[in-house]
Write an enzyme that holds these catalytic residues in place. Structure first.
Site, short mmCIF file in Angstrom:
data_model
loop_
_atom_site.label_atom_id
_atom_site.label_comp_id
_atom_site.label_asym_id
_atom_site.label_seq_id
_atom_site.Cartn_x
_atom_site.Cartn_y
_atom_site.Cartn_z
N ASP A 95 0.81 -1.22 0.00
CA ASP A 95 0.00 0.00 0.00
C ASP A 95 0.84 1.27 0.00
O ASP A 95 0.69 2.13 -0.88
CB ASP A 95 -0.92 -0.01 1.22
CG ASP A 95 -1.65 1.31 1.43
OD1 ASP A 95 -2.73 1.49 0.87
OD2 ASP A 95 -1.09 2.18 2.15
N THR B 76 -5.05 2.81 -0.03
CA THR B 76 -4.93 2.32 -1.40
C THR B 76 -5.29 0.84 -1.48
O THR B 76 -5.96 0.39 -2.42
CB THR B 76 -3.51 2.55 -1.94
OG1 THR B 76 -3.19 3.94 -1.80
CG2 THR B 76 -3.41 2.18 -3.41
N ASP B 77 -4.87 0.06 -0.50
CA ASP B 77 -5.29 -1.34 -0.43
C ASP B 77 -6.81 -1.45 -0.36
O ASP B 77 -7.43 -2.25 -1.07
CB ASP B 77 -4.70 -2.00 0.82
CG ASP B 77 -3.34 -2.63 0.58
OD1 ASP B 77 -2.98 -2.83 -0.60
OD2 ASP B 77 -2.63 -2.91 1.55
N ILE B 78 -7.40 -0.67 0.54
CA ILE B 78 -8.85 -0.76 0.75
C ILE B 78 -9.61 -0.34 -0.51
O ILE B 78 -10.56 -1.00 -0.94
CB ILE B 78 -9.26 0.12 1.94
CG1 ILE B 78 -8.66 -0.44 3.23
CG2 ILE B 78 -10.78 0.21 2.07
CD1 ILE B 78 -8.74 0.49 4.42
#
Length: 443
Positions: free
Chosen positions: A186, A214-216
């Site tokens: 991320d 960003t991952d989410i």
């Protein structure tokens, strides 16, 4: 080396006794999760929108597990494939803090509820993955491009045995390009996408958001793409491959910052909690904390000035409209800061009650979960855990009027459902499972 027949029999008997204990534990767990003391049990009788959809989850860490958890909340059956003998999903070790009995990191709890854990070695158990893929609607993976191809588990191979499969690949930088083979995390992708450059105080260093945003966001993009692909398959009967990556997601999150540069050549700067195009729109220090407010229109700014008893400021030519307030930002912000510092956040919230402009305190995490409104909407759920008694999670934020979307079962222990899935879904015998376990194909 193959065990002799007597050794194999003894090994099988040990597995049978072990499995009997496991089945008893599963029975106790299922009973517990259906009991009335689990506050996540929905009171509505509507069905889940993804009931009947089965997902093979070959993801780890955050982005992939977040995606499949959202789909699991909607009722999809999610079979989480974990690496045996090495602890499974790496997030299980991302602590402290850890759970007392299972020793899993609480980090793992955040993105893995409503799933079944099956521990299979991808190299030795390729044929098992093929069988599972043939029974599933969707496969989600987040390995570095090319990694699964070495095991014969890439899309081109799996589509031959499971043409119905929707195969979603989540990577750091996509399947093509100079960075395709790089591992992606991320904060690295966020750095390269410019998000860290625009986050932080104006004269300070770059700063990341407090969670893996960003991952989410990549997980949310993937979940939406999967739903669309399922809808299309209803029309065509054919599966397809979906590519989602952290870098593209991060750049897409730039929104107006991106269009400002692309269309006007405007380079972005860090603004702290402030906004580049709206004033006031930021956090202000109060007597005991911080308060965030914003006025998105001239009318809202007039109301703010009225409540602060500085109505003359709203009529000042330097602040009368938003363009002028942006131009004279420093003077206006300094004035508001001096006034808001005089009282506590609670006092200001009482004074602003009913105002048309948005305002709220900067809560610490304890204050978040003690907030009366959050408690009223019941967002936190308590789930029975097979080893740790019970665990708490933040439930799904989306509510349907005619469907269920809920946290039902706690994140699984490593390999908790290996025997169950292989027996019930693939029809494996106890002896076959014992042999696979002896050969270290499964755990």
């Amino acid at each position: 080396m193959q065990p002799c027949s007597s050794n194999r029999l003894l090994y099988t008997l040990r597995i049978l006794f072990k499995r009997q204990d496991s089945l008893k534990a599963i029975g106790r767990y299922c009973f517990a999760t259906s009991s009335s003391d689990v506050d996540s049990t929905p009171t509505v009788t509507a069905a889940h929108p993804l009931r009947g959809v089965r997902i093979l989850d070959m993801t780890r860490i955050i982005s992939g597990p977040y995606c499949t958890m959202v789909l699991a909340d909607m009722g999809a059956e999610v079979i989480k494939i974990e690496r045996p003998f090495y602890g499974g999903d790496e997030a299980r070790k991302w602590g402290p803090p850890f759970l007392a009995e299972s020793k899993d990191a609480t980090y793992f709890l955040a993105v893995n509820r409503n799933k079944k854990s099956v521990a299979i070695d991808l190299k030795r158990g390729k044929e098992i993955i093929y069988e599972l893929a043939n029974k599933c609607d969707v496969l989600v993976e987040n390995y570095v491009p090319g990694k699964l191809a070495k095991y014969g588990l890439d899309y081109e191979q799996l589509r031959k045995v499971a043409p119905q499969l929707i195969y979603c690949s989540m990577t750091g930088y996509g399947s093509v390009g100079a960075y395709a083979k790089r591992p992606g995390y991320d904060v690295i992708a966020s750095s390269m996408a410019g998000l860290l450059h625009i986050t932080g105080e104006r004269d300070g260093p770059p700063c990341k958001v407090g969670v893996a945003v960003t991952d989410i966001a990549t997980g949310l993009y993937a979940h939406g793409a999967i739903l669309a692909a399922l809808l299309q398959r209803e029309r065509t009967g054919v599966g397809q491959k979906i590519d989602v990556n952290l870098l593209s997601t991060g750049v897409s999150l730039l929104i107006n910052v991106a269009t400002n540069y692309l269309n006007a050549g405007v380079e972005a700067h860090r603004w702290g909690t402030a906004h580049s195009s709206i004033v006031p729109y930021q956090s202000f220090k109060t007597a005991d904390g911080y308060l965030t407010l914003g006025t998105g229109s001239d009318e809202q700014f007039k109301e703010l000035c009225k409540l602060l008893q500085i109505t003359h400021i709203a009529e000042d030519a330097k602040f009368k409209n938003n363009r002028d307030r942006v131009t004279n930002r420093q003077e206006l912000v300094a004035l508001l800061a001096s006034i808001l510092a005089e009282k506590s956040s609670k006092s200001w919230m009482q004074q602003f009650e009913g105002a048309s402009f948005p305002v709220g305190p900067v809560n610490n995490i304890r204050e978040v979960f003690e907030d009366e409104h959050l408690q009223a909407i019941g967002l936190v759920k308590t789930l029975k855990h097979p080893k740790d008694g019970s665990v708490k999670v933040v439930g799904p934020p989306v509510v349907y009027s005619e469907s269920r979307n809920d946290a039902r079962t706690a994140p699984p222990c490593m390999g908790q459902h290996t025997d169950e899935v292989l027996t019930q879904l693939l029809g494996y015998s106890v002896e076959h499972i014992a042999e696979l376990r002896y050969k270290k194909v499964i755990e």
